[in-house]
Design an enzyme around this catalytic site. Structure first.
Site, PDB file in Angstrom:
ATOM      1  N   ARG A   1      -4.079  -0.440  -8.408  1.00 23.40           N
ATOM      2  CA  ARG A   1      -2.445  -0.645  -7.819  1.00 23.40           C
ATOM      3  C   ARG A   1      -1.952  -2.191  -7.610  1.00 23.40           C
ATOM      4  O   ARG A   1      -2.988  -2.556  -7.066  1.00 23.40           O
ATOM      5  CB  ARG A   1      -2.908  -0.373  -6.126  1.00 23.40           C
ATOM      6  CG  ARG A   1      -3.173   1.612  -6.546  1.00 23.40           C
ATOM      7  CD  ARG A   1      -3.657   2.759  -5.575  1.00 23.40           C
ATOM      8  NE  ARG A   1      -3.807   3.613  -5.567  1.00 23.40           N
ATOM      9  CZ  ARG A   1      -3.827   4.828  -4.457  1.00 23.40           C
ATOM     10  NH1 ARG A   1      -4.466   3.969  -3.234  1.00 23.40           N
ATOM     11  NH2 ARG A   1      -4.923   5.565  -5.215  1.00 23.40           N
TER      12      ARG A   1
ATOM     13  N   SER B   1       4.382  14.710  -4.233  1.00 21.99           N
ATOM     14  CA  SER B   1       5.446  13.616  -5.121  1.00 21.99           C
ATOM     15  C   SER B   1       6.446  13.894  -6.006  1.00 21.99           C
ATOM     16  O   SER B   1       6.934  15.002  -6.619  1.00 21.99           O
ATOM     17  CB  SER B   1       4.124  13.196  -6.669  1.00 21.99           C
ATOM     18  OG  SER B   1       2.760  13.525  -6.303  1.00 21.99           O
TER      19      SER B   1
ATOM     20  N   HIS C   1      -0.306  12.567  -7.075  1.00 24.21           N
ATOM     21  CA  HIS C   1      -0.873  11.892  -5.836  1.00 24.21           C
ATOM     22  C   HIS C   1       0.145  10.642  -5.957  1.00 24.21           C
ATOM     23  O   HIS C   1       0.181   9.148  -5.614  1.00 24.21           O
ATOM     24  CB  HIS C   1      -2.083  11.028  -6.774  1.00 24.21           C
ATOM     25  CG  HIS C   1      -2.642  10.224  -4.912  1.00 24.21           C
ATOM     26  ND1 HIS C   1      -3.273  11.502  -4.496  1.00 24.21           N
ATOM     27  CD2 HIS C   1      -2.535   8.812  -4.105  1.00 24.21           C
ATOM     28  CE1 HIS C   1      -4.605  10.304  -3.720  1.00 24.21           C
ATOM     29  NE2 HIS C   1      -3.481   9.736  -3.582  1.00 24.21           N
TER      30      HIS C   1
ATOM     31  N   TYR D   1       0.843  -0.957   0.345  1.00 24.17           N
ATOM     32  CA  TYR D   1      -0.225   0.029  -0.201  1.00 24.17           C
ATOM     33  C   TYR D   1       0.924   1.111  -0.189  1.00 24.17           C
ATOM     34  O   TYR D   1       0.710   2.311  -0.927  1.00 24.17           O
ATOM     35  CB  TYR D   1      -1.135  -0.016   1.280  1.00 24.17           C
ATOM     36  CG  TYR D   1      -2.150   1.162   0.728  1.00 24.17           C
ATOM     37  CD1 TYR D   1      -2.959   0.882   0.169  1.00 24.17           C
ATOM     38  CD2 TYR D   1      -1.372   2.677   2.047  1.00 24.17           C
ATOM     39  CE1 TYR D   1      -3.473   2.089   0.325  1.00 24.17           C
ATOM     40  CE2 TYR D   1      -2.573   3.391   2.063  1.00 24.17           C
ATOM     41  CZ  TYR D   1      -3.589   3.278   0.976  1.00 24.17           C
ATOM     42  OH  TYR D   1      -4.506   4.664   0.702  1.00 24.17           O
TER      43      TYR D   1
ATOM     44  N   PRO E   1      -0.918  13.926   3.641  1.00 25.15           N
ATOM     45  CA  PRO E   1      -1.895  13.175   4.283  1.00 25.15           C
ATOM     46  C   PRO E   1      -1.569  11.937   3.411  1.00 25.15           C
ATOM     47  O   PRO E   1      -1.529  11.588   2.001  1.00 25.15           O
ATOM     48  CB  PRO E   1      -3.289  13.823   3.319  1.00 25.15           C
ATOM     49  CG  PRO E   1      -2.975  14.487   2.222  1.00 25.15           C
ATOM     50  CD  PRO E   1      -2.513  15.357   2.516  1.00 25.15           C
TER      51      PRO E   1
ATOM     52  N   ARG F   1      12.525  14.250  -2.037  1.00 25.30           N
ATOM     53  CA  ARG F   1      13.063  12.302  -0.460  1.00 25.30           C
ATOM     54  C   ARG F   1      13.704  13.342   0.245  1.00 25.30           C
ATOM     55  O   ARG F   1      14.143  12.943   1.198  1.00 25.30           O
ATOM     56  CB  ARG F   1      13.834  12.290  -1.773  1.00 25.30           C
ATOM     57  CG  ARG F   1      12.779  10.683  -2.109  1.00 25.30           C
ATOM     58  CD  ARG F   1      11.594   9.663  -1.610  1.00 25.30           C
ATOM     59  NE  ARG F   1      10.946   8.835  -2.079  1.00 25.30           N
ATOM     60  CZ  ARG F   1       9.585   9.469  -2.615  1.00 25.30           C
ATOM     61  NH1 ARG F   1       8.946  10.795  -2.381  1.00 25.30           N
ATOM     62  NH2 ARG F   1       8.743   8.250  -3.616  1.00 25.30           N
TER      63      ARG F   1
ATOM     64  N   ARG G   1       0.271   7.078  -8.007  1.00 24.06           N
ATOM     65  CA  ARG G   1      -0.530   6.425  -7.717  1.00 24.06           C
ATOM     66  C   ARG G   1      -1.685   6.314  -7.942  1.00 24.06           C
ATOM     67  O   ARG G   1      -2.234   4.952  -8.019  1.00 24.06           O
ATOM     68  CB  ARG G   1      -1.053   5.868  -5.877  1.00 24.06           C
ATOM     69  CG  ARG G   1       0.650   6.198  -4.706  1.00 24.06           C
ATOM     70  CD  ARG G   1       0.313   6.194  -3.783  1.00 24.06           C
ATOM     71  NE  ARG G   1      -1.075   6.044  -2.789  1.00 24.06           N
ATOM     72  CZ  ARG G   1      -0.531   4.898  -2.805  1.00 24.06           C
ATOM     73  NH1 ARG G   1       0.698   3.743  -2.517  1.00 24.06           N
ATOM     74  NH2 ARG G   1      -1.889   4.028  -1.889  1.00 24.06           N
TER      75      ARG G   1
END
Length: 418
Positions: A181, A345, A313, A40, A93, A348, A316
Site C-alpha cells: 500500500r 469492491s 478488498h 489508509y 468492514p 458507489r 487494497r
C-alpha cells in the site's frame, strides 16, 4: 422518499450535508481527513490499477429501461444467509476507521441502525464489538474474522461475536499479509503499529494472556495471576481511554500489546484445512470473503459454507488484479443460481448495486462511501450515504420497470461495445 425529502428541504434553503454525487462526496471527505486517514482509506495496492478496474468494470455494462410497465411499487427487501435485510446492501468492514473520528465503529453502527441497514463489524475495529453491538440495537450485524496464528484467539473472537448477537461470520481470506500500500508506506503509517484499530484484541481475554506471556518471556517464568490481572485491567482502561493508551506506546503493556498484535493478527499459512474446522467451531452462518476464482468458489461451497463474498478488498491487496464485478460474472456462471453470493469492491451508487444484482449478486457491501459520510457528518453522514444508495436503487428499479429483486436479471443489461 429520500429524493422528495431533499427537494422539499431545498425549498427552505437547506441542502444535504453529505453530497449525493459519489465523486463530490469523496473529494469533500478527503479534504476533511488527515493525511494518514486519506492514505489508509483512499489508498490501494501498488499503482491503484485494481481500484480503477473495479470502477471500469461497471462501465462495461449498460441498463436497458423498459417503458409503460405499470410498476408503481418496489420491494427491495431480501434475506441473505438467514438475515432479513431492508435492501440488498450491507456496510462492509473497514479497519482503523478511528483515523477519521474517535469511536468510529460505534458511530458507523449508529448510522447503520438509523438506516435499518446491516453492518459487518471489522475485526480491526477501533471499538470493541460489544460496544458496537449495543449501538446497533435491533438492527442485525455480522462479524468479520481475520484468522490469527493463535487458534485460541480465533475461538475467543468467534465466541464473543456469538455472545453479542452477530448473525453471521465473515472470514476474510485475502489479507493473510498486507498488500503493498504505497500511500501508507510513503507516510510510514501503519495504524495498527500505533495501537489504532486493535480494540477487538485489547478487549479480549485470550489476547491479554498472550501479552502477559510476552512480557514474562525474558524472565523465563510464566506470568503470575497478579500480572495477568494487571494487564487485563490496563487493557480495559485502554478501551475507555484509547488516547492515553496511544500516548504510552513505549510503556511495557501498550508496547507489548502492539507487538503481540503484529505477530499474530493474521495467518500467512491459512489454508483450506483451517477452514474445514470452522463448522465445528460456530453455529453462525459462515461466509468467505475474498473469493475471485471460480474454482475457489466451488471449493468453498463444497466445504459447506453458507455463502461467499466476491471481493478484491477494494483494490487494497493485489495491484492489477481482476475487478470484483468481472469475477462475479465468472463465479456465478460456475456455481449456478442457488448459492449465496455477495459483491464487495467498487460499489458507489444505487445503479451500481442494480448492475451487480443483475449479474448475479444477492447483495452488495458498501465500503469507502460510508467512511466518507462518517468524515463529513459522523453517524448521520453514514445514514445519509446509505439512504442515498438505497434511494437510487429504488428509483432505478422503478424507472427500469422491475417490481422486486428477483426481477433484476441479466436481461436488463447489455454489454458495451469494446
Amino acid at each position: 422518499m429520500r429524493q422528495n425529502a431533499i427537494y422539499r428541504a431545498g425549498v427552505l434553503g437547506r441542502r444535504p450535508s453529505v453530497p449525493t454525487d459519489p465523486e463530490r462526496l469523496e473529494r469533500r471527505a478527503r479534504r476533511a481527513m488527515s493525511a494518514r486517514a486519506r492514505a489508509y482509506v483512499g489508498g490501494g495496492a501498488g499503482r491503484g490499477e485494481t481500484m480503477r478496474s473495479n470502477r471500469e468494470a461497471f462501465g462495461r455494462w449498460r441498463i436497458v429501461p423498459r417503458m409503460l410497465h405499470g410498476v408503481t411499487a418496489r420491494d427491495l427487501s431480501t434475506t441473505v444467509a438467514g438475515t432479513h435485510l431492508r435492501a440488498p446492501l450491507l456496510l462492509a468492514p473497514v479497519g482503523a476507521a478511528g483515523l477519521i473520528r474517535p469511536n468510529s465503529d460505534v458511530a458507523i453502527a449508529t448510522g447503520a441502525a438509523a438506516a435499518e441497514t446491516a453492518y459487518v463489524f471489522s475485526n480491526q475495529g477501533g471499538d470493541p464489538m460489544e460496544h458496537t453491538a449495543r449501538a446497533m440495537g435491533d438492527t442485525p450485524f455480522w462479524y468479520q474474522l481475520y484468522w490469527s496464528t493463535d487458534e485460541d484467539l480465533v475461538d475467543s473472537m468467534i465466541g464473543r461475536a456469538e455472545a453479542c448477537g452477530a448473525r453471521a461470520l465473515v472470514v476474510t481470506l485475502d489479507t493473510t499479509m498486507l498488500g503493498w500500500r504505497t500511500q501508507d508506506l510513503d507516510l510510514g503509517s501503519l495504524p495498527f503499529a500505533r495501537g489504532e484499530g486493535i480494540a477487538q484484541y485489547t478487549s479480549d481475554r485470550r489476547f491479554a494472556d498472550l501479552v502477559a506471556e510476552r512480557i514474562a518471556a525474558p524472565t523465563g517464568r510464566p506470568p503470575t495471576t497478579v500480572t495477568l490481572g494487571a494487564i487485563r485491567t490496563l487493557l480495559a482502561m485502554s478501551r475507555a481511554h484509547p488516547g492515553r493508551f496511544l500516548d504510552n506506546l513505549r510503556s511495557p503493556v501498550p508496547r507489548a500489546s502492539v507487538e503481540t498484535f503484529l505477530d499474530i493478527y493474521s495467518n500467512p499459512g491459512l489454508s483450506w484445512d483451517h477452514l474445514a474446522t470452522l463448522r465445528g467451531r460456530t453455529s453462525l452462518p459462515i461466509l468467505l470473503k475474498g473469493i475471485l476464482h471460480p474454482d475457489d468458489a466451488r471449493r468453498a461451497l463444497d466445504l459447506g459454507v453458507d455463502g461467499i463474498v466476491v471481493s478484491n478488498h477494494g483494490g487494497r491487496q493485489v495491484d492489477n488484479a481482476i475487478a470484483s464485478l468481472d469475477a462475479l460474472v465468472a463465479v456465478r456462471a460456475a456455481i449456478g443460481p442457488e448459492p449465496t453470493v455477495l459483491l464487495d469492491s467498487g460499489i458507489r451508487t444505487g445503479a451500481d448495486v442494480f448492475v451487480a444484482l443483475a449479474l448475479g449478486a444477492d447483495a452488495c457491501l458498501l465500503g469507502r462511501p460510508h467512511l466518507y459520510g462518517l468524515a463529513l457528518a459522523g453517524a448521520d453522514g453514514v445514514r445519509q450515504v446509505i439512504e442515498n444508495v438505497i434511494a437510487e436503487l429504488d428509483l432505478t428499479m422503478g424507472l427500469v420497470g422491475v417490481p422486486d429483486l428477483a426481477s433484476i436479471t441479466p436481461d436488463v443489461l447489455v454489454p458495451t461495445r469494446p
